[in-house]
Design an enzyme around this catalytic site. Structure first.
Site, PDB file in Angstrom:
ATOM      1  N   TYR A   1      -3.318  -3.433 -55.871  1.00 36.97           N
ATOM      2  CA  TYR A   1      -3.716  -2.321 -56.743  1.00 36.97           C
ATOM      3  C   TYR A   1      -2.958  -2.370 -58.076  1.00 36.97           C
ATOM      4  O   TYR A   1      -3.580  -2.329 -59.144  1.00 36.97           O
ATOM      5  CB  TYR A   1      -3.491  -1.009 -55.985  1.00 36.97           C
TER       6      TYR A   1
ATOM      7  N   ASP B   1     -23.700   0.428 -56.192  1.00 34.57           N
ATOM      8  CA  ASP B   1     -22.550  -0.396 -55.807  1.00 34.57           C
ATOM      9  C   ASP B   1     -22.195  -1.244 -57.031  1.00 34.57           C
ATOM     10  O   ASP B   1     -22.955  -2.130 -57.422  1.00 34.57           O
ATOM     11  CB  ASP B   1     -22.944  -1.286 -54.622  1.00 34.57           C
TER      12      ASP B   1
HETATM   13  N1  NAD Z   1      -4.984   9.397 -57.147  1.00 36.51           N
HETATM   14  C1  NAD Z   1      -4.062   9.270 -58.108  1.00 36.51           C
HETATM   15  O1  NAD Z   1      -3.026   9.960 -58.121  1.00 36.51           O
HETATM   16  C2  NAD Z   1      -4.311   8.274 -59.228  1.00 36.51           C
HETATM   17  C3  NAD Z   1      -3.234   7.966 -60.070  1.00 36.51           C
HETATM   18  C4  NAD Z   1      -3.441   7.056 -61.105  1.00 36.51           C
HETATM   19  C5  NAD Z   1      -4.698   6.496 -61.300  1.00 36.51           C
HETATM   20  N2  NAD Z   1      -5.723   6.818 -60.470  1.00 36.51           N
HETATM   21  C6  NAD Z   1      -7.032   6.227 -60.742  1.00 36.51           C
HETATM   22  O2  NAD Z   1      -7.995   7.269 -60.833  1.00 36.51           O
HETATM   23  C7  NAD Z   1      -9.254   6.783 -60.353  1.00 36.51           C
HETATM   24  C8  NAD Z   1      -9.755   7.699 -59.231  1.00 36.51           C
HETATM   25  O3  NAD Z   1      -8.783   7.681 -58.187  1.00 36.51           O
HETATM   26  P1  NAD Z   1      -9.013   8.488 -56.819  1.00 36.51           P
HETATM   27  O4  NAD Z   1      -7.682   8.597 -56.157  1.00 36.51           O
HETATM   28  O5  NAD Z   1      -9.848   9.692 -57.060  1.00 36.51           O
HETATM   29  O6  NAD Z   1      -9.851   7.384 -56.011  1.00 36.51           O
HETATM   30  P2  NAD Z   1     -10.826   7.573 -54.756  1.00 36.51           P
HETATM   31  O7  NAD Z   1     -10.613   6.410 -53.840  1.00 36.51           O
HETATM   32  O8  NAD Z   1     -10.681   8.923 -54.161  1.00 36.51           O
HETATM   33  O9  NAD Z   1     -12.236   7.441 -55.457  1.00 36.51           O
HETATM   34  C9  NAD Z   1     -12.734   6.220 -55.885  1.00 36.51           C
HETATM   35  C10 NAD Z   1     -14.247   6.332 -55.953  1.00 36.51           C
HETATM   36  O10 NAD Z   1     -14.753   5.014 -56.228  1.00 36.51           O
HETATM   37  C11 NAD Z   1     -15.905   4.838 -55.412  1.00 36.51           C
HETATM   38  N3  NAD Z   1     -16.155   3.405 -55.193  1.00 36.51           N
HETATM   39  C12 NAD Z   1     -15.384   2.541 -54.478  1.00 36.51           C
HETATM   40  N4  NAD Z   1     -15.985   1.331 -54.442  1.00 36.51           N
HETATM   41  C13 NAD Z   1     -17.149   1.438 -55.148  1.00 36.51           C
HETATM   42  C14 NAD Z   1     -18.203   0.538 -55.446  1.00 36.51           C
HETATM   43  N5  NAD Z   1     -18.206  -0.731 -55.010  1.00 36.51           N
HETATM   44  N6  NAD Z   1     -19.252   0.988 -56.198  1.00 36.51           N
HETATM   45  C15 NAD Z   1     -19.265   2.277 -56.647  1.00 36.51           C
HETATM   46  N7  NAD Z   1     -18.302   3.175 -56.368  1.00 36.51           N
HETATM   47  C16 NAD Z   1     -17.257   2.760 -55.626  1.00 36.51           C
HETATM   48  C17 NAD Z   1     -15.592   5.567 -54.121  1.00 36.51           C
HETATM   49  O11 NAD Z   1     -16.770   5.872 -53.385  1.00 36.51           O
HETATM   50  C18 NAD Z   1     -14.877   6.806 -54.643  1.00 36.51           C
HETATM   51  O12 NAD Z   1     -15.792   7.856 -54.903  1.00 36.51           O
HETATM   52  C19 NAD Z   1      -9.015   5.354 -59.895  1.00 36.51           C
HETATM   53  O13 NAD Z   1      -9.377   4.445 -60.909  1.00 36.51           O
HETATM   54  C20 NAD Z   1      -7.518   5.304 -59.639  1.00 36.51           C
HETATM   55  O14 NAD Z   1      -7.006   4.003 -59.779  1.00 36.51           O
HETATM   56  C21 NAD Z   1      -5.550   7.682 -59.433  1.00 36.51           C
END
Ligand code: NAD
Length: 264
Positions: A150, A59
């Protein structure tokens, strides 16, 4: 020899789709990868990605857990050379968000990235190839209806990347960020019932490449920034967005002809 051979990367939040694109790109470039995610079930599924990827349930809001992560990674892998701050929360009720929502969003998305980087710093310094890649987003620079937390957290990460780059340079650590556009991810998979074609079609008007990014396309840029081919790159935010940011308020199809179109 692969570029990142002999190096170890820690990727926070690496179990989901984008995370897997990143960890496999780093692994395929030769690095041993430790995925630090709170999601134990997702961590158990990482075995399907093949060798060289290890899970450490962590975490990132817990400073003691971060110290343990660094200590255990050093013991098991001998070095920490790369840190990717990818974990995030989408907690966001826009103007309706209360104090606890704000603190939660900023804690996970911003403060924990700082604390993880501070924990990793001595090891990254010892590596002599230290590199940090922070995950920001197109959301860092545009207004999005109903979203306040966000985007604010991601905008702060863009600035943090510059601050970190300046002060970590004395330890030989480069710090950059990536700002993806829409990427095929869990949230899109869920909302479309797994329909990537529909996702591409919805994204087409505001991405020059007329589709969403694939996780491995984000991973390739992260692996580049993590390695020595990027040795003169620091303090920079890399758009990995299929041209989203280049369009500004324009659209990927011509709009001027609409001015001359017949009124219905
Ligand atoms: N999905 C998109 O299109 C998109 C676009 C731009 C940027 N991003 C960025 O890409 C990254 C991944 O995005 P995603 O959509 O796959 O997100 P997601 O929510 O699917 O995954 C986030 C991960 O972070 C983990 N997490 C959350 N809180 C935590 C904690 N306290 N300790 C450890 N792990 C923790 C979750 O378990 C999860 O596996 C992020 O930084 C997001 O901002 C995503």
């Amino acid at each position: 020899m692969p570029e990142l051979s002999g190096r170890t990367a820690i990727v926070t939040g690496g179990v989901t789709k984008i995370g897997q694109g990143v960890v496999t790109a780093l692994r395929d470039a030769g690095a041993a990868v430790v995925v630090a995610d709170i999601d134990a079930e997702g961590g158990a599924r990482l075995g399907t990605l093949g060798s060289g990827i290890h899970f450490a349930q962590t975490d990132i809001t817990d400073d003691e857990a971060l110290s343990r992560l660094m200590d255990e990674t050093l013991v098991s892998h001998g070095s920490i050379d790369i840190l990717v701050n990818l974990a995030c929360t989408y907690t966001d009720d826009g103007a309706g968000s209360g104090r606890s929502d704000w603190l939660e969003a900023l804690n996970v998305n911003l403060v924990s990235a700082v604390m993880t980087a501070k924990s990793a710093r001595p090891y990254l310094k010892a590596s002599r190839h230290g590199a940090i890649v922070n995950f920001t987003s197109i959301s860092s620079s545009v207004a999005q209806t109903g979203r306040w937390l966000y985007p604010a957290s991601k905008a702060a990460l863009v600035q943090l990347t510059r601050s970190m780059a300046v002060d970590f340079a004395e330890d030989g650590i480069r710090v950059n960020s990536v700002s993806p556009g829409w990427v095929w991810s869990n949230i899109m998979d869920t909302l479309t019932n797994g329909n990537i074609g529909k996702t591409d079609a919805v994204a087409a008007p505001f991405h020059i490449l007329k589709r969403v990014g694939r996780p491995e396309e984000i991973g390739d840029v992260v692996a580049f920034l993590a390695g020595d081919r990027a040795s003169f790159v620091t303090g920079a935010d890399w758009a990995v967005d299929g041209g989203y940011s280049a369009l500004g308020p324009e659209r990927a199809e011509e709009t001027i002809p609409l001015l001359a179109a017949e009124e219905r």
